[in-house]
Write a protein that holds these residues in place. Structure first.
Motif, PDB file in Angstrom:
ATOM      1  N   ILE A 191      37.883  16.629  18.915  1.00 10.37           N
ATOM      2  CA  ILE A 191      36.555  16.949  18.400  1.00 10.37           C
ATOM      3  C   ILE A 191      36.368  16.547  16.938  1.00 10.37           C
ATOM      4  O   ILE A 191      35.243  16.315  16.509  1.00 10.37           O
ATOM      5  CB  ILE A 191      36.228  18.447  18.568  1.00 10.37           C
ATOM      6  CG1 ILE A 191      37.248  19.336  17.841  1.00 10.37           C
ATOM      7  CG2 ILE A 191      36.164  18.820  20.049  1.00 10.37           C
ATOM      8  CD1 ILE A 191      36.889  20.806  17.871  1.00 10.37           C
ATOM      9  N   ALA A 192      37.446  16.467  16.173  1.00 12.15           N
ATOM     10  CA  ALA A 192      37.294  16.120  14.760  1.00 12.15           C
ATOM     11  C   ALA A 192      36.662  14.741  14.603  1.00 12.15           C
ATOM     12  O   ALA A 192      35.764  14.542  13.782  1.00 12.15           O
ATOM     13  CB  ALA A 192      38.638  16.182  14.042  1.00 12.15           C
ATOM     14  N   GLU A 202      43.474  15.840  10.692  1.00 13.16           N
ATOM     15  CA  GLU A 202      44.818  16.397  10.829  1.00 13.16           C
ATOM     16  C   GLU A 202      44.819  17.459  11.932  1.00 13.16           C
ATOM     17  O   GLU A 202      45.853  17.758  12.526  1.00 13.16           O
ATOM     18  CB  GLU A 202      45.252  17.009   9.494  1.00 13.16           C
ATOM     19  CG  GLU A 202      46.654  17.572   9.470  1.00 13.16           C
ATOM     20  CD  GLU A 202      47.004  18.203   8.132  1.00 13.16           C
ATOM     21  OE1 GLU A 202      48.159  18.646   7.973  1.00 13.16           O
ATOM     22  OE2 GLU A 202      46.123  18.272   7.254  1.00 13.16           O
ATOM     23  N   PHE A 203      43.620  18.018  12.201  1.00 12.10           N
ATOM     24  CA  PHE A 203      43.423  18.984  13.277  1.00 12.10           C
ATOM     25  C   PHE A 203      42.411  18.386  14.262  1.00 12.10           C
ATOM     26  O   PHE A 203      41.229  18.719  14.224  1.00 12.10           O
ATOM     27  CB  PHE A 203      42.904  20.307  12.729  1.00 12.10           C
ATOM     28  CG  PHE A 203      43.852  20.986  11.777  1.00 12.10           C
ATOM     29  CD1 PHE A 203      44.902  21.758  12.257  1.00 12.10           C
ATOM     30  CD2 PHE A 203      43.706  20.841  10.404  1.00 12.10           C
ATOM     31  CE1 PHE A 203      45.784  22.370  11.386  1.00 12.10           C
ATOM     32  CE2 PHE A 203      44.580  21.453   9.526  1.00 12.10           C
ATOM     33  CZ  PHE A 203      45.636  22.224  10.015  1.00 12.10           C
ATOM     34  N   PRO A 204      42.857  17.478  15.123  1.00 17.05           N
ATOM     35  CA  PRO A 204      41.913  16.793  16.006  1.00 17.05           C
ATOM     36  C   PRO A 204      41.202  17.703  16.982  1.00 17.05           C
ATOM     37  O   PRO A 204      40.077  17.429  17.395  1.00 17.05           O
ATOM     38  CB  PRO A 204      42.802  15.780  16.750  1.00 17.05           C
ATOM     39  CG  PRO A 204      44.193  16.323  16.632  1.00 17.05           C
ATOM     40  CD  PRO A 204      44.238  17.011  15.311  1.00 17.05           C
ATOM     41  N   LEU A 205      41.814  18.826  17.350  1.00 15.51           N
ATOM     42  CA  LEU A 205      41.208  19.737  18.320  1.00 15.51           C
ATOM     43  C   LEU A 205      41.427  21.192  17.927  1.00 15.51           C
ATOM     44  O   LEU A 205      40.496  21.886  17.545  1.00 15.51           O
ATOM     45  CB  LEU A 205      41.788  19.477  19.720  1.00 15.51           C
ATOM     46  CG  LEU A 205      41.286  20.366  20.854  1.00 15.51           C
ATOM     47  CD1 LEU A 205      39.773  20.230  21.021  1.00 15.51           C
ATOM     48  CD2 LEU A 205      42.002  20.021  22.162  1.00 15.51           C
ATOM     49  N   ASP A 206      42.656  21.643  18.003  1.00 14.19           N
ATOM     50  CA  ASP A 206      42.968  23.045  17.751  1.00 14.19           C
ATOM     51  C   ASP A 206      43.073  23.347  16.257  1.00 14.19           C
ATOM     52  O   ASP A 206      43.569  22.545  15.481  1.00 14.19           O
ATOM     53  CB  ASP A 206      44.290  23.412  18.436  1.00 14.19           C
ATOM     54  CG  ASP A 206      44.226  23.162  19.930  1.00 14.19           C
ATOM     55  OD1 ASP A 206      43.343  23.748  20.577  1.00 14.19           O
ATOM     56  OD2 ASP A 206      45.039  22.359  20.437  1.00 14.19           O
ATOM     57  N   TYR A 207      42.576  24.509  15.890  1.00 18.28           N
ATOM     58  CA  TYR A 207      42.615  25.037  14.523  1.00 18.28           C
ATOM     59  C   TYR A 207      41.746  24.265  13.536  1.00 18.28           C
ATOM     60  O   TYR A 207      41.808  24.476  12.326  1.00 18.28           O
ATOM     61  CB  TYR A 207      44.059  25.162  14.010  1.00 18.28           C
ATOM     62  CG  TYR A 207      44.640  26.505  14.385  1.00 18.28           C
ATOM     63  CD1 TYR A 207      44.741  27.541  13.461  1.00 18.28           C
ATOM     64  CD2 TYR A 207      45.031  26.773  15.693  1.00 18.28           C
ATOM     65  CE1 TYR A 207      45.220  28.776  13.819  1.00 18.28           C
ATOM     66  CE2 TYR A 207      45.505  28.007  16.079  1.00 18.28           C
ATOM     67  CZ  TYR A 207      45.601  29.016  15.128  1.00 18.28           C
ATOM     68  OH  TYR A 207      46.065  30.258  15.485  1.00 18.28           O
ATOM     69  N   LEU A 208      40.891  23.390  14.043  1.00 19.00           N
ATOM     70  CA  LEU A 208      39.926  22.743  13.158  1.00 19.00           C
ATOM     71  C   LEU A 208      38.957  23.773  12.597  1.00 19.00           C
ATOM     72  O   LEU A 208      38.569  23.695  11.424  1.00 19.00           O
ATOM     73  CB  LEU A 208      39.164  21.654  13.911  1.00 19.00           C
ATOM     74  CG  LEU A 208      38.110  20.888  13.112  1.00 19.00           C
ATOM     75  CD1 LEU A 208      38.752  20.110  11.964  1.00 19.00           C
ATOM     76  CD2 LEU A 208      37.322  19.932  14.005  1.00 19.00           C
TER      77      LEU A 208
END
Length: 253
Positions: free
Chosen positions: A47-48, A155-161
């Motif tokens: 999602i990033a 650096e956070f393409p999906l989780d913890y963005l």
């Protein structure tokens, strides 16, 4: 699109970002009074990258806000009316978010000073002086702020963005406004029976990276919590490979 009307969509531009393997047929002419574009990216980079694509489009349009919506969030007419009619005058507000409910529990926003945020008190509508974390979906983010921080951190393409984004909001002296509207969101990561080992590994790697590099004041407490999580997983999680991976990462941190 039934929750939108012509008055609300006059200045609205929508991007449908599809990261599935095959592109879908989409006819934007079927939707009146709203500008919709379709972008297919089979690389599935997370999602990033999708958010940054939308951010670039928002910059080109001269937009003030970027609304983020994931496919598993159910929007309502109350939500669209609230966000479209929200004329935020406080320049310190970098994000406007709704309340998010999942399986009869309010999961967003939550206070971010603790590792067990769902167990304590919850934020009430208005400007949040205390740091909060909200999920990305349903949030409006001020473009000026995103420009200041260089966009979304890949650096956070999906989780913890979302953890990173709201941490940076308060770290830069900005705040969040909570709207008095509720949305439903499916959050499968709350149930280990619905999470594969590969998915859990992705979540855990991003989680470790976040607490090690950003919210460092909670890192020591996070390691203790991770050890407790391993013991709980051994007792309650059917897929023991998940518990084993937690143990390996705990000793390699």
């Amino acid at each position: 699109m039934s929750v939108l009307n012509g008055k609300m969509t006059k200045d609205l531009s929508v991007i449908l970002y599809d990261n599935s393997p095959n592109s879908q047929h989409f006819d934007s002419k079927k939707y009146e009074n709203v500008q919709i574009s379709y972008k297919h990216d089979p690389r599935n980079l997370g999602i990033a990258s999708a958010y940054n694509y939308a951010l670039e489009a928002a910059r080109e349009n001269g937009s003030e806000w970027l609304m983020l919506l994931d496919h598993d969030t159910e929007i309502t007419s109350e939500y669209t009316e609230a966000v479209m009619n929200c004329d935020e005058q406080d320049s310190s507000v970098a994000a406007i978010v709704p309340k998010i409910n999942s399986e009869n529990q309010m999961i967003s926003p939550i206070y971010s000073h603790t590792l067990r945020p769902l167990q304590g008190d919850k934020p009430v509508p208005g400007i949040q002086e205390r740091p909060v974390m909200a999920i990305n979906s349903g949030a409006l983010i001020r473009i000026e702020f995103l420009n200041k921080i260089g966009g979304f951190n890949e650096e956070f393409p999906l989780d913890y963005l979302d953890h990173w984004l709201f941490h940076v909001i308060y770290d830069h002296g900005y705040k969040v406004r909570l709207l008095d509207v509720m949305l439903e969101h499916e959050l499968s990561v709350m149930d280990y029976s619905r999470v594969s080992l590969k998915r859990y590994q992705s979540i855990l790697e991003s989680e470790i990276k976040y607490f090690r590099n950003y919210q460092q004041d909670l890192y020591k407490a996070y390691r203790i919590q991770l050890a407790k999580r391993f013991l709980k997983q051994v007792l309650t999680v059917k897929n023991k490979k998940i518990a084993l991976y937690t143990l390996r990462r705990f000793f390699s941190m």
